[in-house]
Design an enzyme around this catalytic site. Structure first.
Site, PDB file in Angstrom:
ATOM      1  CG  ASP A 105      -2.019   1.029   1.182  1.00 43.94           C
ATOM      2  OD1 ASP A 105      -2.059   1.875   0.423  1.00 43.94           O
ATOM      3  OD2 ASP A 105      -2.977   1.056   2.093  1.00 43.94           O
ATOM      4  CG  ASP A 162     -15.512  49.182  -0.079  1.00 46.59           C
ATOM      5  OD1 ASP A 162     -16.452  49.304  -1.074  1.00 46.59           O
ATOM      6  OD2 ASP A 162     -15.620  48.989   1.041  1.00 46.59           O
ATOM      7  CG  ASP A 185     -18.560  47.569  -3.981  1.00 50.36           C
ATOM      8  OD1 ASP A 185     -18.564  48.520  -5.115  1.00 50.36           O
ATOM      9  OD2 ASP A 185     -18.375  47.827  -2.842  1.00 50.36           O
ATOM     10  CG  ASP A 192      43.649  23.358 -16.805  1.00 52.10           C
ATOM     11  OD1 ASP A 192      43.284  24.188 -15.944  1.00 52.10           O
ATOM     12  OD2 ASP A 192      42.784  22.661 -17.518  1.00 52.10           O
ATOM     13  CG  ASP A 199      35.145  50.567   9.789  1.00 49.98           C
ATOM     14  OD1 ASP A 199      35.374  51.480  10.749  1.00 49.98           O
ATOM     15  OD2 ASP A 199      33.861  50.426   9.561  1.00 49.98           O
ATOM     16  CD  GLU A 247      37.455  50.517  14.532  1.00 52.92           C
ATOM     17  OE1 GLU A 247      38.301  50.088  13.705  1.00 52.92           O
ATOM     18  OE2 GLU A 247      36.324  50.852  14.265  1.00 52.92           O
ATOM     19  CG  ASP A 281      36.982  54.742  11.613  1.00 52.42           C
ATOM     20  OD1 ASP A 281      37.426  53.852  12.332  1.00 52.42           O
ATOM     21  OD2 ASP A 281      35.758  54.755  10.899  1.00 52.42           O
TER      22      ASP A 281
END
Length: 1755
Positions: free
Chosen positions: A461, A671, A736, A1427, A1610, A1652, A1685
C-alpha cells in the site's frame, strides 16, 4: 379496483375537446406522475411491469384512476402536477387519432415565425394531450431502449380506435446548456421511443423507418420547444432552425451522426490501447487492423505519432513477440512499419518451425517471466482488471478503505483493458503463484484468513503511512499503545490493539524490522511502502521485486487482481498470542475516561487545551493517558455548537493566485465608505480607499458625494500619482458592484486607460476582503483617535488620514516589512509626527492688529500631504490650516490627561522627538538642516532616506519650564530662566529609534564617565557629548582660553562678527552658572569641528589640565609628514566638500551632555557606537529652555505608564537558529550524468555535441596512456579498497563548448590509497590581483595559456584500479591506473609537484616563498591555477620563450598572447578583464552575470526601479524559530547555496563592496526564513542591476619611486545578545583596490576599541605577506601603511603603557600589534570616518554614503 370515468376538461381558447383515455388501474399508493430522483428506478420498473400486463379495453369502459381523488371529478377539475413539470409533460394513455387534437390537427396551424426569435406557439395546457404512437421495429440506437419492449395484442389493433400504449412516460429533462445538448438528445430520443415514436427516428443511414404524420410532427415540434429552450441550443442547431424552424428531424439525424462518429473514435482508441497479439492470427491481418485504426483516428483529427503507436503495439505483444519490447526500447525514432517488419519476421519463423524453439535470442528475463506453474490442469484465463498507465515506474496500489472483504474472487466478466510496459506478474486464482512455486511455499503455518483475496500475502500500500496486520503471530515486542489514532480515507477511526515490530528474513539472508500495528478491523494485511522506504527498501514494479538502494533483490512481488502482494513466508513468527494482545489492550482501555465526559466536566473546553493541561499536570488525579482521545477529533458537542456559535470567518487565501504575479501598483483594491451623517457641509461624508495588492500600500481620499464626476476625479488623481511617482501602470482594479463603480462614465475611463475592472459578486463582502478590512481598520482607528483627543466628529477624515500614514509605516507580521518598505520608500520619520489632537500654538502671520496676540491655540491633526507643514485645527477660527509655524503647547491639559495615567505627561518626549520642528519661522530666516557626524564610524547611519532633500523650515520658540524638569538642574542660587529644548540627533541617540520610544520621567543630569577602554573609535568618552567633554566649573574660565589656542587651526582667520549668532542661555554642568551661547548654523558648526583633534590619551575631565582638548600627536619630522601625505594621496577616497576652519566661542564648550546608547542598525543588527554626537543648530528665541535629553530604559517606571508598554529592544539573530531534524545538505550538482546528457537528452543537437565530447575525452585518455591497456583484472581478485568507481560527467563551459570528463569517484576513496599530507595548491586570488596591478604599473605583457589534460601528465604512485568506460561493455573487469586520473584525492597534488618541478628545472623559475603557484625569474612572473597559466613580462619574447619550453612537454594552448597595444580582453579565472597596456585595467563579470543570474529563478524586476544599494540599514533578521518540513527546508537551503555561492564568487573576485551583505547572509544559509530569502533576492537584484560595474585601475604615476601597500581597517561593535562584532579590511597597492575582507569577529568584543583592535590585528599579517610578495615581484622599495578611524586604537598601538590591558585576549593582541608595527616599519595613521572606504565592509550604509565611498574605485 374498479375504473372511474372522468369528465371532460373545459375547452381551451381554440375550442378543442379533451379526448377520453383508457388504462389499466394504478395502485393507489403510487403516484404515476411522481418522477423524482428517488423514484426514478421504481417508476421504470413499474412501467415495464405495466406494459407487460397491458390489455386493450373499450374507450368507454375504463379511465385511469387518479390516486389523488377518491371520487369522480367535475369538468372543472384538473389533473395533479408533479414538481416543475405540468401534467401534459407526462405521457398518459392516448388514442392514435384523438378527437381532442384539433388544435394540432394540421401543420398549417403552426405559427411560422423564426424559431430563435419568437416561436409564438401555444403550449398545450392541461386540457390537451400529446399523441403516442406504437413504436416501430427499428431504432436509431445501437441497443434497444429498455422501455421499447411494448407489444400489442395483434396487428389489427392498429386499425382500431384505441392503441395499446404505456401507461405513463417520464419526460426528458430541461436543456440548460449548449454543452449538454448531445447528452440531452439521447434522453429525448429515449423519450420518443417510450412514446411509441421510435419509427420516426432516423436510423444509421439517416432515414426513418416510416413517414412522420402531421400530428406527430406537431408533437415533435412542441415537445422540442418545451424541453429545449432556444437560448441553450448549440449554434449548428440554431442554423438548421433558422432555415426551417419545424425541421426537428434534421436535428435528430445530425445528432445521431455525431454520436456515431464519437462512438467510433472511442472504440478505436479503446481497441488501440488494448491490442493483444501472440501470433495466433496472421501478422498481415494484425497489421491491417492496426493501420486502419491509426488512419481512421488521424483522419478524425486525433493524431497518433510513431512513438505512441509503437509503444501501444509493443505493450500488447506476448509470447515469442514479447522480447521486441527490450531489443528496440532504445530506438527513439522507430516507426510502425519497422516494428511490423520485426513482427512479420518472427511470424514467418514460427510458421517455418512450429514445433522447434525459435532461433532468435530471447531476453533471459522473458524466459523467467514466461515460465508458469499451475495447480490445475485447465487453461487459465489471464485477467488484468486494473489498467496500468504506460511507462509508469510506480504501480498503483490499493488503500485499505478501497478493499472489500466480500466477493473477492476474480470475475471472468472483466475485460482486459491494458497492461504495463513491463508485464507484471499476474495471478488468475489463489493457486497460480506465477513464480513456479507451490501454494504451500507461499503460505504460513499460522493463522490464515481463508476469505483473503490472496491468503498468505501482504498487500503493498503506497497510500498507507503505517503497516497494519490482523494476526498477532508475527508481531515482536508487542505493547499496548492507545495513543495512536489511525483513520482510513473516510476519516473513520481504526481501533489499534497493540504496536510492535514486524521482522523480515529476506532471501539474501538479511533481517529487517519495521513497526507494525495490530488490528483485526481491516480487510487485508497492509504493508506500507513508506515504512519500507525508511529502512532503505523500495518496490520496483518494473522488475516486480523488493530491493535495496544498491540493487540487492530481497523478495519477489506478486500481482494478483488489481493489487501487488508480498509473501508472508519472509516474516519471522513470534510467540505472542492474540488473546495476550487483546487482553492487554482491554485491560488498558477499561480504565479510560470517555472524552465527551471529560469535555463536559471541564466546562466544555476544547480538546487541545484539555490535553495540554493534562500533559503539564495543571489538572491532577488522572493523566493524559487515562482519557480515550479516539473520538476527540470528530466529536461535536451540540451545546458547544449552540453556545459558541460565531459568524463565518474570512477565508484565508481566498484571493485568486494569479494576483501574486502582479508587480507593485498594478493591482488595486478600492472601496467607498459612507455616508457619515450629522456633519457640516464642509466636512466630507465619504472616503474612498485604495490598496495595492503587492505592497499593501494604502491611499484614502475624501468625498462629499458619490457622483460619477467625483469618483472619476479620484481615479484620475491616483492613476497619475502612481504613474509619476512609482513609474508603474495600473492594470486591474478590484471593486464591488456599487453604482459608483458600474456607471458608464467610469467604465469608459477604465477602458480608455487599458485598465481591467474586476467586480466582486453582489452582496459578497468577503470576496472584497482587502478593501473591506482596510475600511474597518481605519474606522476603528478613527473612533479611537477622536475619543482620545476629544476633537469634534467633523474631523473624522483627518483621523483617517493620520491612521493611513501610520499604517503604511508599520510592519506587517506576515511579510515582516511595512508597506513603505515594499514600495521602496524610506521609513516614517517619527520626529515629524505629533500625537493626533496634540495641543499646539499656531503663529498668526496676519493679525487684525499689531497689538493682538500672534498665537492661536490649535490641535495637530496629521502631516500635510502637499507641504512640509502640519495640518492643524483651529477651533476659534473653525478651520484647519497647513503650516509649519507652530509650537507644542506644554503643560496644557489635553484629552489624554483625562485618563489620569498617574498625571503622566509627554512634554519631554515630544521635545526630544520634535525639537527641531516646534518653532515659529520668522520671515527670511529659513535655514537648511544638515545633521553632522564628525570623526565617527556612524556617518549617516540613521539617515536612511528619512530626511527629504528639501530643507526644513524649523525654528524654536520659548516656552515655560514644566514640572517634569529635573530638580538637579537648579540650585538655590540659580536663576529662573527658560531652557533650550535641544533635540538629540537621530544618528547618535538610539532611544529615538524603534527600540526605545519614550524616556523615563526621572532624569539625571550627571554625565556618565567611563574609562578609555569603553570609548568610541574617535577617542571620545562615552559621555555622549555632541562636540566637547563637559567641564567642571573650576576650569570653565581656563577652557575659554583653550578654545582659542592651537586646538583649532587657523582660528584667527574666523572672527565672531562673521557668524551672525543668536545668543542662547545655557546652564553649566554644575547648575550654578548660566552662560549665553551663540547659536551656530549647521554648516558653520561642521566647519569648526572638522579640524578639531581631541587627545587620544586624554584622561577624564576631572583630572584634566587647563587645556581640556589636546590634539593628536603629529609627525615631528618632515619626512614622516611626507610619508603620510604620500600614502593617502593616491587612495580612492571620497571627495568631501571644502570646509573652512572655524573657532568656537568660549561658551559653546559648556553644552550639556547627551546620553547615547548606540544600537545595531544594520542588515543583521550590526550597530556601531563609534560615533560622535551632533548638534542641529537652529535659530532660537532668547527665552528658550534648555532640556537635557537623556534616556535610560533601565529607569522606566511601569507604574507611570499603565496603558503603554515600555520600549523593548528588538532581538536580532546573528547565530544560525536551530532547526529540528536537520540532516546534512548535499552539495549542489552543476554537471550532468551520462544518462542526462546522452541517453535521455531530448535536445538532439546538444546530445550530438556531448557525444562528440565523449569520444574526444576517451581518445585523449588513451593517448595519454592513462591506464594499462594490456591487461584487464577481475573484480574478485582485487582488494576492494583499491577499487575506485568511475563515471562520466558533462558540462557546458563559459565559452559555449561542451565538455565531457571521465572521472574517478574520489569522494568515496579509501584513506589508505593516498597520502593525506599532500596538498593541491592553486594561486591565491590576492597574488593574482597583485600581479595584475604590478603589470599595469610596469607596462607588462600579459599572456594566458591552457594545458590540456593537465592531471594526466602526472604519474601515480599508488596501486589503484577503476572501472572501464561504459562503452567498452566490461562491467565485471577493472583497469589499473598509470596516471593521476581526474577525481582522485592525490591528482591535484601530483600535478602541482610535476609542473612545479618542470618550471624550476626546465624553465629556470623559482617559487615565491609563502605564495604557492607564483613563480618568477628575472623577466617573467607566472601565476598557476591548475591547468591555467598567466604570464607577466616586460618583454614579450620572454613569455614566448617560456611557451616554447612548455610545449616540449605539455599540450599547451595559447588563449591570449597579449601582444596588441590596443585594449585586450581576457577571461582569467572568471574575471572579464579589459587591459590597455600603460593606461588602465578594468575588471568585471558582466557577460557571466548576464548569463548566470537569470538561471537562478530569482524574481528579477528588469523594468522596475533599479536598486541603489544592496541592502537597507535598519532591517533586522528575526530570531523566530523556523518550522518547515524537511523537503521544503532542503529546497530552500539549496536555493540559498546557489544564490550565496554565486554572490560569494563575484564578491571575492572584484565586488568587494558587497562582501558585508554576502558574509551576513552566508551565516544564515541554514536558516532560510522568508526574510532571509527576501534579503538574498534583494542582493541578487542589486547584482543584476549593477552587473556592468567594473573595478577600475589606472596606471600609477611614473615618478613614484616606491610601491605603496595600504590596509584600511574598520569594525562595527556588536553590543547586543546573540551577536558579535563585524570587522572589515580593504587592501590597496599603489592606490588600486586589490582585495577586501568582511567577517564576523572570532572573539567577543566588549567595546568598540576592542573591535577595532581585532580588525587591525586581522589586517596586519596579510599586509606583511603581501608586502613580501610585492618585493619579490618588483624590486622597488615599499611603504606599508595602515589606516583606521579609531584614535583609541592608534593610541594603544603607539603607547607604551600596559596597565590598561585588562583581558588576556585583546591585551595580547594589542601587544602583538605594537611589536609588528615597530618591527615592520608599518605606518599607522588616522582617517576620517567619512573617508573610510572600509566602512562598506562592516555595516549597511544609506544610499548616499554607499555611493560616496565606492564610486571612486568601482563604477
Amino acid at each position: 379496483m374498479e375504473s372511474q370515468q372522468l369528465s371532460q376538461h373545459s375547452p381551451i381558447s381554440h375550442g378543442s375537446a379533451c379526448a377520453s383515455v383508457t388504462s389499466k388501474e394504478v395502485h393507489t399508493n403510487q403516484d404515476p406522475l411522481d418522477v423524482s430522483a428517488s423514484k426514478t428506478e421504481e417508476c421504470e420498473k413499474a412501467s415495464t411491469k405495466a406494459n407487460s400486463q397491458q390489455t386493450t379495453t373499450p374507450a368507454s369502459s375504463a379511465v385511469p384512476e387518479n390516486p389523488h381523488h377518491a371520487s369522480p371529478q367535475t369538468a372543472q377539475s384538473h389533473s395533479p402536477q408533479n414538481g416543475p413539470y405540468p401534467q401534459q409533460c407526462m405521457m398518459t394513455q392516448n388514442q392514435a387519432n384523438p378527437s381532442g387534437w384539433s388544435f394540432y390537427g394540421h401543420p398549417s396551424m403552426i405559427p411560422y415565425t423564426p424559431y430563435q426569435m419568437s416561436p409564438m406557439y401555444f403550449p398545450p395546457g392541461p386540457q390537451s394531450q400529446f399523441p403516442q404512437y406504437p413504436s416501430s421495429v427499428g431504432t436509431p440506437l445501437s441497443t434497444p431502449s429498455p422501455e421499447s419492449g411494448n407489444t400489442f395484442t395483434d396487428s389489427s389493433s392498429a386499425d382500431s380506435d384505441m392503441t395499446s400504449t404505456k401507461k405513463y412516460v417520464r419526460p426528458p429533462p430541461m436543456l440548460t446548456s449548449p454543452n449538454d445538448f448531445p447528452n440531452w438528445v439521447k434522453t429525448y430520443i429515449k423519450f420518443l421511443q417510450n412514446s411509441n415514436l421510435g419509427g420516426i427516428i432516423p436510423t444509421v443511414n439517416g432515414k426513418p423507418v416510416r413517414q412522420i404524420t402531421d400530428d406527430e410532427l406537431t408533437f415533435l415540434y412542441n415537445t422540442f420547444q418545451i424541453f429545449a429552450p432556444s437560448q441553450f441550443l448549440p449554434t449548428w442547431v440554431k442554423d438548421i432552425l433558422s432555415v426551417d424552424y419545424t425541421d426537428i428531424m434534421k436535428i435528430l439525424s445530425k445528432s445521431i451522426e455525431k454520436m456515431q462518429s464519437d462512438t467510433q473514435e472511442a472504440n478505436d482508441i479503446v481497441t488501440l490501447a488494448n491490442l493483444q497479439y501472440n501470433g495466433s492470427t496472421p501478422a498481415d491481418a494484425f497489421e491491417t487492423k492496426v493501420t486502419n485504426i491509426i488512419d481512421r483516428l488521424n483522419n478524425n483529427g486525433i493524431h497518433i505519432n510513431n512513438k505512441v503507436a509503437c509503444q501501444l503495439i509493443m505493450r500488447g505483444l506476448s509470447g515469442e513477440y514479447k522480447f521486441l519490447r527490450y531489443t528496440r526500447h532504445r530506438h527513439l525514432n522507430m516507426t510502425v512499419a519497422e516494428l511490423f517488419l520485426d513482427i512479420h519476421a518472427i511470424y514467418e519463423e514460427q510458421q517455418g518451425s512450429r514445433n522447434s524453439k525459435p532461433n532468435y535470442r530471447r531476453n533471459p528475463s522473458d524466459e523467467k517471466n514466461d515460465s508458469r506453474s499451475y495447480t490445475n490442469t485447465t487453461k487459465p484465463k489471464v485477467i488484468a482488471r486494473n489498467p496500468q498507465k504506460t511507462n509508469n515506474s510506480k504501480s498503483k496500489t490499493a488503500r485499505a478503505h478501497n478493499v472489500s472483504t466480500s466477493n473477492n474472487s476474480p470475475s471472468t466478466d472483466n475485460d482486459s483493458i491494458s497492461k504495463s510496459t513491463t508485464e507484471p506478474i499476474q495471478l488468475n486464482n489463489k493457486h497460480d503463484l506465477h513464480l513456479g512455486q507451490k501454494l504451500t511455499e507461499s503460505t504460513v503455518n499460522h493463522t490464515n484468513h481463508s476469505d483473503d483475496e490472496l491468503p498468505g500475502h501482504l498487500l503493498l500500500d503506497s497510500g498507507a503511512s503505517r503497516t497494519l496486520i490482523r494476526s498477532a503471530h508475527h508481531i515482536h515486542s508487542a505493547s499496548s499503545n492507545p495513543d495512536i489514532n489511525v483513520v482510513d480515507a473516510q476519516k473513520r477511526n481504526i481501533p489499534i490493539n497493540a504496536i510492535g515490530d514486524l521482522q523480515f528474513h529476506f532471501q539474501d539472508n538479511t533481517k529487517t524490522s519495521i513497526k507494525v500495528l495490530h488490528t483485526p478491523n481491516i480487510a487485508y494485511d497492509l504493508l506500507s511502502l513508506n515504512e519500507l522506504a525508511a529502512v532503505d527498501i523500495t518496490a520496483c514494479f518494473t522488475k516486480n521485486v523488493l530491493e535495496r538502494s544498491d540493487g540487492t533483490v530481497l523478495a519477489p512481488i506478486v500481482k494478483y487482481g488489481d493489487f501487488y502482494w508480498v509473501s508472508k513466508k519472509y516474516l519471522l513468527p513470534s510467540n505472542i498470542s492474540v488473546p495476550t494482545i487483546n487482553n492487554v489492550h482491554t485491560s488498558e482501555s477499561t480504565r479510560k475516561y470517555p472524552y465527551p465526559f471529560i469535555h463536559r466536566m471541564l466546562a466544555h473546553a476544547n480538546a487541545q487545551t484539555i490535553r495540554y493541561s493534562l500533559k503539564n499536570n495543571t489538572i491532577t488525579y488522572f493523566n493524559e493517558s487515562d482519557v480515550d482521545w479516539s473520538s476527540a477529533i470528530d466529536y461535536q458537542c451540540p451545546d458547544c455548537l449552540i453556545g459558541k456559535s460565531t459568524k463565518h470567518r474570512h477565508i484565508k487565501g481566498s484571493r485568486l493566485k494569479y494576483q501574486n504575479s502582479y508587480e507593485p501598483f498594478q493591482y488595486l483594491h478600492t472601496d467607498i465608505f459612507g455616508p457619515v451623517h450629522n456633519l457640516p457641509k464642509s466636512a466630507p461624508s465619504y472616503f474612498i480607499s485604495f490598496t495595492d495588492e503587492t505592497t499593501k500600500f494604502r491611499w484614502v481620499y475624501p468625498l462629499h458625494d458619490r457622483r460619477e464626476d467625483s469618483i472619476l476625479d479620484v481615479f484620475t488623481t491616483i492613476l497619475a500619482f502612481i504613474k509619476n511617482q512609482f513609474q508603474a501602470s495600473v492594470l486591474v482594479i478590484q471593486m464591488d458592484r456599487g453604482s459608483e463603480y458600474t456607471n458608464r462614465t467610469l467604465h469608459k475611463f477604465l477602458e480608455k486607460n487599458g485598465i481591467t475592472p474586476c467586480y466582486t459578486t453582489t452582496a459578497d463582502s468577503r470576496a472584497h476582503g482587502v478593501a473591506e478590512r482596510l475600511n474597518r481598520t481605519l474606522l476603528d482607528d478613527c473612533r479611537t483617535q477622536l475619543q482620545c483627543s476629544g476633537l469634534p466628529n467633523h474631523l473624522w477624515f483627518s483621523a483617517i488620514e493620520f491612521s493611513t500614514i501610520v499604517r503604511n509605516s508599520l510592519a506587517s507580521p506576515k511579510s515582516k516589512k511595512s508597506a513603505r518598505q515594499h514600495a521602496g520608500l524610506a521609513g516614517l520619520d517619527i520626529s515629524t509626527l505629533l500625537p493626533f489632537g496634540q495641543p499646539v500654538i499656531v503663529n498668526d502671520h496676519n493679525p487684525n492688529s499689531k497689538i493682538h496676540p500672534r498665537g492661536i491655540p490649535g490641535y495637530a491633526l496629521h502631516p500635510s500631504r502637499n507641504s512640509y507643514g502640519y495640518i492643524i485645527y483651529l477651533p476659534s477660527l473653525k478651520k484647519t490650516v497647513d503650516t509649519t509655524n507652530y509650537v507644542i503647547l506644554q503643560g496644557k491639559e489635553s484629552r489624554l490627561d483625562q485618563f489620569n495615567y498617574d498625571a503622566l505627561t509627554f512634554d519631554e518626549d515630544l521635545n526630544r522627538l520634535t525639537a527641531s520642528y516646534h518653532s515659529f519661522i520668522a520671515s527670511n530666516e529659513i535655514q537648511e538642516s544638515n545633521d553632522l557626524n564628525i570623526e565617527s564610524d556612524h556617518d549617516f547611519q540613521s539617515d536612511i532616506e528619512l530626511h527629504p532633500e528639501q530643507p526644513r523650515n524649523v525654528l524654536s520658540k520659548a516656552v515655560s519650564p514644566t514640572d517634569s524638569t529635573p530638580p538637579s538642574t537648579h540650585t538655590e542660587d540659580s536663576k529662573r530662566v527658560s531652557k533650550t529644548n535641544i533635540r538629540a540627533p537621530r544618528e547618535v541617540d538610539p532611544n529615538i529609534s524603534e527600540s526605545n520610544i519614550l524616556p523615563s520621567k526621572k532624569r539625571s543630569s550627571t554625565p556618565q564617565i567611563s574609562n578609555i577602554e569603553s570609548t568610541g573609535s574617535g577617542g571620545m568618552h562615552k559621555l555622549n557629548v555632541p562636540l566637547l567633554a563637559p567641564m567642571s566649573q573650576s576650569n570653565t574660565h581656563e577652557s575659554s582660553h583653550a578654545s582659542k589656542s592651537k586646538d583649532f587651526r587657523h582660528s584667527d582667520s574666523y572672527s565672531e562678527n562673521e557668524t551672525n549668532h543668536t545668543n542662547v542661555p545655557i546652564s553649566s554642568t554644575g547648575g550654578t552658572n548660566n552662560k549665553t551661547v551663540p547659536q551656530i548654523s549647521d554648516q558653520e558648526t561642521e566647519k569648526r569641528i572638522i579640524h578639531r583633534s581631541p587627545s587620544i590619551d586624554a584622561s577624564p575631565p576631572e583630572n584634566n589640565s587647563s587645556h581640556n582638548i589636546v590634539p593628536i600627536k603629529t609627525p615631528t619630522t618632515v619626512s614622516e609628514q611626507n610619508t603620510e601625505e604620500s600614502i593617502i594621496a593616491d587612495l580612492p577616497l571620497p571627495d568631501l566638500p571644502p570646509e573652512s576652519p572655524t573657532e568656537f566661542p568660549d561658551p559653546f564648550k559648556e553644552l550639556p551632555p547627551i546620553n547615547s546608547h548606540q544600537t545595531n542598525s544594520s542588515l543583521g543588527g550590526i550597530g556601531d557606537s563609534n560615533a560622535y554626537t551632533t548638534i542641529n543648530s537652529k535659530k532660537r528665541s532668547l527665552e528658550d529652555n534648555e532640556t537635557e535629553i537623556k534616556v535610560s530604559r533601565d529607569t522606566w517606571n511601569t507604574k507611570n505608564m499603565r496603558s503603554l508598554e515600555p520600549p523593548r529592544s528588538k532581538k536580532r539573530i546573528h547565530l544560525i537558529a536551530a532547526v529540528k531534524a536537520v540532516k546534512s545538505i548535499k552539495p549542489i550538482r552543476t554537471t550532468l550524468r551520462y544518462d542526462e546528457a546522452i541517453t535521455y537528452n531530448k535536445d538532439i543537437k546538444e546530445k550530438e555535441k556531448y557525444i562528440e565530447a565523449y569520444h574526444k575525452e576517451v581518445n585523449q585518455l588513451l593517448k595519454m596512456n592513462t591506464w594499462d591497456t594490456d591487461k584487464y583484472y577481475d573484480r574478485k581478485e582485487i582488494d576492494p579498497k583499491r577499487v575506485i568507481n568511475s563515471m562520466f560527467i558533462f558540462n557546458k563551459k563559459r565559452d559555449g563548448t561542451h565538455k565531457a570528463r571521465f572521472v574517478a569517484r574520489g569522494d568515496i576513496q579509501h584513506p589508505d590509497t593516498y597520502d593525506t599530507g599532500m596538498q593541491s595548491n592553486t594561486v591565491h586570488h590576492y597574488a593574482l590581483m597583485t600581479s595584475l596591478s604590478l603589470a599595469l604599473d610596469n607596462n607588462y605583457y600579459i599572456t594566458q595559456l591552457d594545458i590540456s589534460s593537465a592531471y594526466l601528465y602526472a604519474d601515480i604512485k599508488e596501486e589503484l584500479y577503476i572501472r572501464p568506460p561504459p562503452h567498452l561493455g566490461m562491467n565485471d573487469k577493472l583497469i589499473r591506473l598509470k596516471k593521476s586520473h581526474y577525481g582522485l584525492k592525490q591528482s591535484g597534488a601530483n600535478w602541482y609537484e610535476t609542473i612545479k618541478s618542470y618550471l624550476i628545472k626546465q624553465c629556470g623559475m623559482e617559487e615565491v616563498r609563502g605564495w604557492s603557484c607564483v613563480f618568477k625569474n628575472s623577466q617573467v612572473t607566472i601565476c598557476l591555477f591548475v591547468d591555467d597559466m598567466i604570464l607577466f613580462s616586460k618583454d614579450l619574447n620572454a613569455n614566448k620563450k617560456i611557451i616554447t619550453t612548455l610545449k616540449k612537454q605539455y599540450d599547451t594552448k595559447i588563449i591570449n598572447l597579449g601582444e596588441s597595444d590596443n585594449e585586450i580582453q581576457y577571461d582569467i579565472l572568471g574575471l572579464e578583464i579589459k587591459y590597455q597596456r600603460g593606461k588602465y585595467m578594468k575588471l568585471g563579470m558582466e557577460n557571466s552575470l548576464t548569463e548566470k543570474i537569470p538561471k537562478l529563478n530569482v524574481p528579477l524586476n528588469p523594468k522596475g526601479r533599479k536598486l541603489s544599494a544592496p541592502g537597507q540599514p535598519g532591517l533586522y533578521i528575526d530570531q523566530d524559530e523556523l518550522e518547515i518540513d524537511e523537503d521544503e527546508y532542503k529546497e530552500k537551503v539549496h536555493e540559498m547555496q546557489k544564490l550565496i555561492g554565486l554572490a560569494s564568487y563575484v564578491g571575492y573576485k572584484f565586488r568587494f563592496d558587497l562582501l558585508y551583505y554576502i558574509n551576513t547572509l552566508a551565516q544564515h544559509i541554514l536558516f532560510p526564513s522568508r526574510q532571509v530569502l527576501d534579503m538574498t533576492y534583494e542582493l541578487i537584484q542589486f547584482m543584476w542591476d549593477t552587473r556592468d560595474k567594473q573595478l577600475i585601475w589606472h596606471k600609477n604615476k611614473p615618478t613614484e619611486p616606491d610601491n605603496k601597500l595600504v590596509a584600511i581597517s574598520d569594525a562595527s561593535y556588536g553590543n547586543q545578545p546573540y551577536y558579535k562584532s563585524q570587522i572589515g579590511n580593504i587592501f590597496l597597492l599603489n592606490g588600486k583596490v586589490i582585495g577586501g575582507k568582511s567577517t564576523k569577529a572570532s572573539l567577543t568584543c566588549t567595546s568598540t576599541t576592542e573591535a577595532e583592535i581585532h580588525a587591525v590585528s586581522e589586517a596586519i599579517p596579510l599586509l606583511n605577506n603581501l608586502s613580501h610578495l610585492v618585493q619579490e615581484l618588483n624590486k622597488k622599495p615599499i611603504i606599508k601603511g595602515l589606516l583606521t578611524d579609531s584614535r583609541s586604537t592608534i593610541s594603544i598601538i603607539k603607547s607604551t603603557n600596559e596597565e590598561k590591558f585588562r583581558n588576556r585576549f585583546f591585551g595580547t593582541k594589542a601587544m602583538r600589534l605594537r611589536d609588528e608595527v615597530s618591527g615592520n616599519n608599518l605606518y599607522v595613521y588616522y582617517i576620517e570616518t567619512k573617508k573610510n572606504i572600509a566602512d562598506v565592509m562592516t555595516k549597511p550604509l544609506p544610499i548616499k554614503t554607499f555611493k560616496l565611498l565606492t564610486n571612486k574605485w568601482i563604477h
